[in-house]
Design a protein around this motif. Structure first.
Motif, PDB file in Angstrom:
ATOM      1  N   LEU A 254       0.886  -1.781   0.003  1.00 18.98           N
ATOM      2  CA  LEU A 254       0.037   0.096   0.596  1.00 18.98           C
ATOM      3  C   LEU A 254       1.189   1.409  -0.525  1.00 18.98           C
ATOM      4  O   LEU A 254       1.901   1.600   0.313  1.00 18.98           O
ATOM      5  CB  LEU A 254      -1.308   0.419   0.873  1.00 18.98           C
ATOM      6  CG  LEU A 254      -2.242  -1.023   1.135  1.00 18.98           C
ATOM      7  CD1 LEU A 254      -2.943  -1.191   3.065  1.00 18.98           C
ATOM      8  CD2 LEU A 254      -2.836  -1.407   0.046  1.00 18.98           C
ATOM      9  N   ALA A 255       0.983   1.969  -0.532  1.00 12.39           N
ATOM     10  CA  ALA A 255       1.174   3.707  -1.085  1.00 12.39           C
ATOM     11  C   ALA A 255       0.038   4.656  -0.999  1.00 12.39           C
ATOM     12  O   ALA A 255      -1.063   4.166  -1.019  1.00 12.39           O
ATOM     13  CB  ALA A 255       2.621   3.723  -2.072  1.00 12.39           C
ATOM     14  N   GLU A 256       0.816   5.691  -0.995  1.00 13.89           N
ATOM     15  CA  GLU A 256      -0.062   7.187  -1.021  1.00 13.89           C
ATOM     16  C   GLU A 256      -0.366   7.420  -2.404  1.00 13.89           C
ATOM     17  O   GLU A 256       1.072   7.800  -2.520  1.00 13.89           O
ATOM     18  CB  GLU A 256       0.323   8.214   0.668  1.00 13.89           C
ATOM     19  CG  GLU A 256      -0.917   9.353   0.118  1.00 13.89           C
ATOM     20  CD  GLU A 256      -0.278  10.581  -0.655  1.00 13.89           C
ATOM     21  OE1 GLU A 256      -1.200  11.384  -1.038  1.00 13.89           O
ATOM     22  OE2 GLU A 256       1.101  10.549  -0.933  1.00 13.89           O
ATOM     23  N   GLY A 262      -3.138   3.647  -2.813  1.00 11.29           N
ATOM     24  CA  GLY A 262      -2.727   3.419  -4.004  1.00 11.29           C
ATOM     25  C   GLY A 262      -2.264   2.017  -3.934  1.00 11.29           C
ATOM     26  O   GLY A 262      -1.468   1.488  -2.753  1.00 11.29           O
ATOM     27  N   ALA A 263      -2.176   0.958  -4.887  1.00 17.44           N
ATOM     28  CA  ALA A 263      -2.100  -0.527  -4.505  1.00 17.44           C
ATOM     29  C   ALA A 263      -0.787  -0.840  -5.399  1.00 17.44           C
ATOM     30  O   ALA A 263      -0.966  -0.416  -6.350  1.00 17.44           O
ATOM     31  CB  ALA A 263      -2.515  -1.795  -4.444  1.00 17.44           C
ATOM     32  N   ILE A 281      -4.716   3.021  -7.747  1.00 17.04           N
ATOM     33  CA  ILE A 281      -5.403   3.592  -7.271  1.00 17.04           C
ATOM     34  C   ILE A 281      -6.818   3.032  -6.583  1.00 17.04           C
ATOM     35  O   ILE A 281      -7.668   2.553  -7.874  1.00 17.04           O
ATOM     36  CB  ILE A 281      -5.264   5.319  -8.032  1.00 17.04           C
ATOM     37  CG1 ILE A 281      -5.933   5.393  -9.058  1.00 17.04           C
ATOM     38  CG2 ILE A 281      -3.550   5.540  -7.389  1.00 17.04           C
ATOM     39  CD1 ILE A 281      -6.614   6.678  -9.384  1.00 17.04           C
ATOM     40  N   LEU A 282      -7.485   3.873  -5.468  1.00 13.40           N
ATOM     41  CA  LEU A 282      -8.421   3.421  -5.439  1.00 13.40           C
ATOM     42  C   LEU A 282      -9.680   4.583  -5.373  1.00 13.40           C
ATOM     43  O   LEU A 282      -9.202   5.515  -4.463  1.00 13.40           O
ATOM     44  CB  LEU A 282      -8.765   2.691  -4.255  1.00 13.40           C
ATOM     45  CG  LEU A 282     -10.262   1.819  -4.172  1.00 13.40           C
ATOM     46  CD1 LEU A 282     -10.830   0.789  -4.690  1.00 13.40           C
ATOM     47  CD2 LEU A 282      -9.696   1.405  -2.730  1.00 13.40           C
ATOM     48  N   PHE A 308       4.232   8.071  -2.208  1.00 16.98           N
ATOM     49  CA  PHE A 308       5.340   7.414  -4.159  1.00 16.98           C
ATOM     50  C   PHE A 308       5.124   8.580  -5.293  1.00 16.98           C
ATOM     51  O   PHE A 308       6.261   8.319  -5.800  1.00 16.98           O
ATOM     52  CB  PHE A 308       4.634   6.362  -4.602  1.00 16.98           C
ATOM     53  CG  PHE A 308       5.070   5.696  -5.929  1.00 16.98           C
ATOM     54  CD1 PHE A 308       5.592   5.497  -6.104  1.00 16.98           C
ATOM     55  CD2 PHE A 308       3.717   6.096  -7.156  1.00 16.98           C
ATOM     56  CE1 PHE A 308       6.323   4.649  -6.969  1.00 16.98           C
ATOM     57  CE2 PHE A 308       4.499   5.513  -8.201  1.00 16.98           C
ATOM     58  CZ  PHE A 308       5.689   4.619  -8.497  1.00 16.98           C
ATOM     59  N   ALA A 309       4.248   9.134  -5.584  1.00 14.59           N
ATOM     60  CA  ALA A 309       3.887   9.953  -6.293  1.00 14.59           C
ATOM     61  C   ALA A 309       4.001  11.230  -6.297  1.00 14.59           C
ATOM     62  O   ALA A 309       3.233  11.627  -5.249  1.00 14.59           O
ATOM     63  CB  ALA A 309       2.861   9.414  -7.390  1.00 14.59           C
TER      64      ALA A 309
END
Length: 357
Positions: A254-256, A262-263, A281-282, A308-309
């Motif tokens: 998992l990430a932001e 985000g996955a 992304i969800l 991440f982004a």
């Protein structure tokens, strides 16, 4: 009547009220109506874009230290040191998370993990007491470290910081019936148990625990469903199953990503570089959708966690002992996002290196 009076406030008085709010909270009020949207856009400053922060524990000249760096310019790789603490062992201290520039650190040498909040600008430190029962035997936590069971979040509605502890290692099965929550600026300032309704829960620590937009997320064991904890309502809910990827040797983390959950699909063995990193992304009520597909052939890197982004860039970290923070500028080519120029920032010694792919 009160709602109608608020909507009909004189513009100048309305602007004075808006300027007293947190910038992110004020920006969300644009969605109330067209008038609010126009006033907020024209009469109040827009929220500034968050600056990436890198936390590095390094060994240099016979001494170990922990440092926090703000990367002010992703294009040029310029960064500045915000905070440094000497005498911290590389394998002992980990960053749980960061919100508004505040660092949440965990000392893994203390049973249960010693969590502290650090403000790099003022130097203030708040020691968080250990959660009840956290020092007992840790089932399945030997490789991850105590910090892996914590998360750090900020709720813009209440303007309070929250440390969440997922006690998945209390039991050999990895299951638990309640999460533990510590909130700053509260009257009690103590850990509270928030029950998980509907038969308990589990957590896969390797997938990470991440806080995004007022909620904290983790992944269950086996079934691989995403679970959310609402910071404001303090309620646990099962959200969505992870996307499917049929290729072997990959796992989800998992990430932001741009303020959304985000996955990220990466190699199971982090010592091996994935040929392609997929980021999903969800969306709100729309399920998972693929946002990025980043090619990293020939570059020994892994994803930077949990953020991440950043705008048109993604951050990766080197697998080697040099602790590189690598910035990839993205370009859109036929709906396929892939990296072009690679900019490597060796942050702990402030040496910048440029490469071409």
């Amino acid at each position: 009547m009160a709602d109608e009076a608020l909507l009909n406030l004189p513009t100048d008085a309305f602007v004075e009220i808006l300027l007293r709010l947190h910038s992110r909270k004020r920006w969300r009020l644009r969605l109330v109506c067209r008038r609010w949207r126009d006033v907020i856009r024209e009469r109040t400053p827009a929220p500034s874009r968050p600056i990436p922060l890198a936390f590095v524990v390094s060994y240099n000249a016979g001494a170990e230290s922990a440092c926090a760096y703000a990367i002010d310019d992703l294009e040029q790789g310029r960064c500045r040191e915000l905070w440094r603490r000497h005498g911290i062992n590389m394998s002992d201290t980990a960053l749980v998370g960061t919100c508004n520039g505040v660092l949440c650190l965990c000392d893994d040498t203390v049973p249960g993990g010693a969590v502290s909040l650090v403000n790099p600008v003022t130097g203030e430190t708040l020691a968080v007491p250990p959660p009840p029962g956290s020092a007992q035997r840790a089932w399945g936590l030997e490789m991850a470290g105590w910090h892996a069971a914590y998360s750090f979040a900020f709720d813009t509605a209440t303007e309070r910081y929250t440390v969440l502890h997922v006690p998945c290692y209390y039991d050999k099965t990895g299951g638990f019936n309640a999460v533990q929550v510590f909130t700053t600026a509260s009257a009690s300032a103590a850990w509270r148990d928030v029950p998980v309704h509907g038969g308990g829960c589990s957590c896969c620590l390797k997938a990470g625990i991440v806080s995004v937009d007022g909620a904290t997320y983790w992944v269950t064991k086996g079934v691989e469903s995403v679970v959310s904890f609402d910071l404001r309502e303090e309620r646990v809910a099962f959200t969505k199953a992870l996307p499917r990827r049929d290729e072997r040797g990959y796992a989800w983390h998992l990430a932001e990503v741009h303020g959304m959950l985000g996955a990220v699909s990466t190699a199971v063995d982090e010592r091996r570089t994935a040929e392609k990193i997929e980021v999903w992304i969800l969306g709100n009520g729309r399920g998972w959708s693929r946002r990025y597909s980043v090619q990293v052939n020939g570059v020994c890197e892994r994803i930077a966690r949990p953020h991440f982004a950043h705008g048109d860039h993604v951050l990766l970290t080197g697998n080697n002992i040099n602790r590189l923070v690598c910035v990839h500028r993205l370009k859109n080519a036929m709906r396929r996002w892939q990296s072009s120029e690679v900019l490597s920032v060796r942050v702990f010694c402030l040496c910048i290196k440029k490469e071409k792919k």
